[in-house]
Design a protein around this motif. Structure first.
Motif, short mmCIF file in Angstrom:
data_model
loop_
_atom_site.label_atom_id
_atom_site.label_comp_id
_atom_site.label_asym_id
_atom_site.label_seq_id
_atom_site.Cartn_x
_atom_site.Cartn_y
_atom_site.Cartn_z
N ASN A 82 1.85 17.89 -14.59
CA ASN A 82 2.92 18.61 -15.29
C ASN A 82 2.97 18.28 -16.78
O ASN A 82 4.00 18.48 -17.42
CB ASN A 82 4.27 18.29 -14.65
N VAL A 83 1.87 17.82 -17.34
CA VAL A 83 1.85 17.43 -18.74
C VAL A 83 2.16 18.61 -19.68
O VAL A 83 2.70 18.42 -20.75
CB VAL A 83 0.52 16.74 -19.12
N ASP A 84 1.85 19.82 -19.27
CA ASP A 84 2.11 21.00 -20.10
C ASP A 84 3.32 21.81 -19.65
O ASP A 84 3.58 22.88 -20.19
CB ASP A 84 0.88 21.90 -20.12
N THR A 85 4.07 21.31 -18.66
CA THR A 85 5.24 22.03 -18.17
C THR A 85 6.42 21.80 -19.09
O THR A 85 6.82 20.66 -19.32
CB THR A 85 5.61 21.54 -16.75
N PRO A 86 7.01 22.87 -19.63
CA PRO A 86 8.15 22.70 -20.52
C PRO A 86 9.33 22.03 -19.82
O PRO A 86 9.62 22.31 -18.66
CB PRO A 86 8.52 24.13 -20.92
N ASN A 87 9.98 21.11 -20.50
CA ASN A 87 11.18 20.40 -20.06
C ASN A 87 10.97 19.51 -18.83
O ASN A 87 11.94 19.07 -18.22
CB ASN A 87 12.34 21.36 -19.82
N TYR A 88 9.72 19.26 -18.45
CA TYR A 88 9.46 18.35 -17.33
C TYR A 88 9.69 16.92 -17.81
O TYR A 88 9.23 16.52 -18.87
CB TYR A 88 8.02 18.50 -16.84
N LYS A 89 10.42 16.14 -17.02
CA LYS A 89 10.68 14.74 -17.34
C LYS A 89 9.82 13.86 -16.43
O LYS A 89 9.80 14.05 -15.21
CB LYS A 89 12.16 14.40 -17.16
N ALA A 90 9.13 12.93 -17.03
CA ALA A 90 8.22 12.06 -16.28
C ALA A 90 9.00 11.21 -15.28
O ALA A 90 10.16 10.86 -15.49
CB ALA A 90 7.46 11.15 -17.25
N LYS A 91 8.31 10.86 -14.19
CA LYS A 91 8.91 10.06 -13.13
C LYS A 91 8.13 8.76 -12.99
O LYS A 91 6.98 8.65 -13.40
CB LYS A 91 8.89 10.82 -11.80
N LEU B 221 0.82 -1.21 0.00
CA LEU B 221 0.00 0.00 0.00
C LEU B 221 0.86 1.26 0.00
O LEU B 221 0.50 2.26 -0.63
CB LEU B 221 -0.95 0.00 1.20
N SER B 222 1.98 1.21 0.69
CA SER B 222 2.90 2.34 0.69
C SER B 222 3.44 2.58 -0.72
O SER B 222 3.50 3.72 -1.19
CB SER B 222 4.05 2.07 1.67
N TYR B 223 3.80 1.49 -1.39
CA TYR B 223 4.27 1.59 -2.78
C TYR B 223 3.18 2.18 -3.67
O TYR B 223 3.43 3.09 -4.46
CB TYR B 223 4.69 0.21 -3.29
N ALA B 224 1.94 1.66 -3.53
CA ALA B 224 0.84 2.14 -4.37
C ALA B 224 0.57 3.62 -4.13
O ALA B 224 0.25 4.35 -5.06
CB ALA B 224 -0.41 1.31 -4.11
N SER B 225 0.72 4.06 -2.89
CA SER B 225 0.50 5.47 -2.56
C SER B 225 1.55 6.36 -3.22
O SER B 225 1.22 7.40 -3.81
CB SER B 225 0.54 5.64 -1.04
N VAL B 226 2.82 5.96 -3.12
CA VAL B 226 3.90 6.74 -3.74
C VAL B 226 3.72 6.74 -5.26
O VAL B 226 3.89 7.76 -5.93
CB VAL B 226 5.28 6.18 -3.34
N LYS B 227 3.34 5.60 -5.82
CA LYS B 227 3.12 5.49 -7.26
C LYS B 227 1.98 6.42 -7.69
O LYS B 227 2.09 7.10 -8.71
CB LYS B 227 2.80 4.04 -7.61
N GLN B 228 0.89 6.44 -6.92
CA GLN B 228 -0.25 7.30 -7.23
C GLN B 228 0.16 8.77 -7.23
O GLN B 228 -0.22 9.52 -8.13
CB GLN B 228 -1.37 7.06 -6.21
N LYS B 229 0.92 9.18 -6.23
CA LYS B 229 1.38 10.58 -6.16
C LYS B 229 2.28 10.92 -7.33
O LYS B 229 2.21 12.02 -7.88
CB LYS B 229 2.11 10.82 -4.84
N THR B 230 3.12 9.98 -7.72
CA THR B 230 4.05 10.20 -8.84
C THR B 230 3.28 10.33 -10.15
O THR B 230 3.57 11.22 -10.97
CB THR B 230 5.07 9.06 -8.93
N ILE B 231 2.30 9.47 -10.37
CA ILE B 231 1.48 9.55 -11.58
C ILE B 231 0.72 10.87 -11.61
O ILE B 231 0.65 11.54 -12.64
CB ILE B 231 0.52 8.35 -11.66
N ALA B 232 0.15 11.26 -10.47
CA ALA B 232 -0.59 12.53 -10.39
C ALA B 232 0.33 13.71 -10.70
O ALA B 232 -0.08 14.66 -11.39
CB ALA B 232 -1.21 12.68 -9.01
#
Length: 130
Positions: free
Chosen positions: A31-40, A15-26
């Motif tokens: 930041n989909v429109d942020t210039p030069n942002y690299k996905a995590k 659940l801790s992993y899923a929570s961190v993953k959810q925050k990272t995806i969010a």
């Protein structure tokens, strides 16, 4: 013998992993429109390794000793892509993020169902089988 035999603590780690993953995806979607942002992304094995390392406690008795302060970055999070999907240098692929979001939601819900089943079993035992 442990009452929970490690099952609940394993589910807690998941659940801790899923929570961190959810925050990272969010964060990626936000930041989909942020210039030069690299996905995590989040790696469960990296998260476990970093969690084990964070248990090391070091006390400095001298200013010349190495400081064991950890950074504030969430464990297991890393940049997974140097690709730019847009002309502004942004590295977020919305289709991939939405698929990851759906997969993570299913994973999280499955863990919650397993946790509920385990706790209901313990409650039944505590009530004497009634």
């Amino acid at each position: 013998m442990s009452l929970f035999s490690g099952t609940i603590s394993n589910i807690e780690s998941g659940l801790s992993y899923a929570s961190v993953k959810q925050k990272t995806i969010a964060q990626n979607i936000a930041n989909v429109d942020t210039p030069n942002y690299k996905a995590k992304d989040v790696s469960f094995s990296k998260m476990l390794t970093e969690a084990k390392e964070s248990y090391i406690k070091a006390y400095r008795t001298n200013d010349k000793h190495i400081d064991f302060q950890t950074d504030s970055k969430a464990p297991g999070v890393y940049n997974y892509s140097n690709n730019s999907y847009r002309e502004n240098g942004n590295g977020v692929d919305m289709d991939k993020e939405q698929a990851s979001l759906a997969k993570n939601t299913i994973y999280y819900n499955a863990l919650i169902e397993r946790e509920n089943g385990k706790l209901n079993s313990l409650l039944t035992v505590a009530k004497g089988g009634n």
